[in-house]
Design an enzyme around this catalytic site. Structure first.
Site, PDB file in Angstrom:
ATOM      1  N   CYS A   1     -42.559 -34.206  39.960  1.00 10.78           N
ATOM      2  CA  CYS A   1     -42.653 -32.778  40.374  1.00 10.78           C
ATOM      3  C   CYS A   1     -43.994 -32.473  40.889  1.00 10.78           C
ATOM      4  CB  CYS A   1     -41.972 -32.090  39.480  1.00 10.78           C
ATOM      5  SG  CYS A   1     -42.125 -30.136  39.785  1.00 10.78           S
TER       6      CYS A   1
ATOM      7  N   CYS B   1     -45.049 -28.968  39.307  1.00  8.29           N
ATOM      8  CA  CYS B   1     -45.318 -29.282  37.869  1.00  8.29           C
ATOM      9  C   CYS B   1     -46.628 -29.771  37.651  1.00  8.29           C
ATOM     10  CB  CYS B   1     -44.167 -30.108  37.460  1.00  8.29           C
ATOM     11  SG  CYS B   1     -42.436 -29.776  37.441  1.00  8.29           S
TER      12      CYS B   1
END
Length: 105
Positions: A30, A33
């Site tokens: 991600c 993230c």
């Protein structure tokens, strides 16, 4: 360095914690993230000894992710006394998180 939460240790480390816990639900693949990772690590250092700050990989801990209905990552849960007291979804500035943490002290 932030703590590592898993399905196996979540109950003990987060739910039974005697302090505020910030849990970062993330995945290695991600992009957003990865943007939040240094911020989470900084918060872990900044608030060491006063709150717990850790990460939970949604791919490795699907039971906990499902229990808290995490559909989008990064999702940040603030948990106090075993209850979710606030949620932030997406990338946010460190200052926003510091302000939120201080509001629960």
């Amino acid at each position: 360095m932030s703590l590592k939460f898993t399905d196996e240790n979540f109950e003990q480390e987060v739910i039974k914690a005697d302090t505020l816990v910030l849990v970062d639900f993330y995945a290695d693949w991600c992009g957003p993230c990865k943007m939040m990772a240094p911020v989470i690590d900084e918060l872990s250092s900044d608030f060491e000894g006063t709150i717990k700050v850790g990460k939970l990989n949604v791919d490795n801990s699907p039971a906990t992710s499902s229990k808290y209905k995490v559909m989008t990552i990064p999702t940040l849960l603030f948990i106090k006394n075993g209850e979710v007291v606030d949620t932030i979804i997406g990338v946010v500035p460190k200052a926003t998180l510091v302000e939120k943490i201080n509001s629960f002290k």
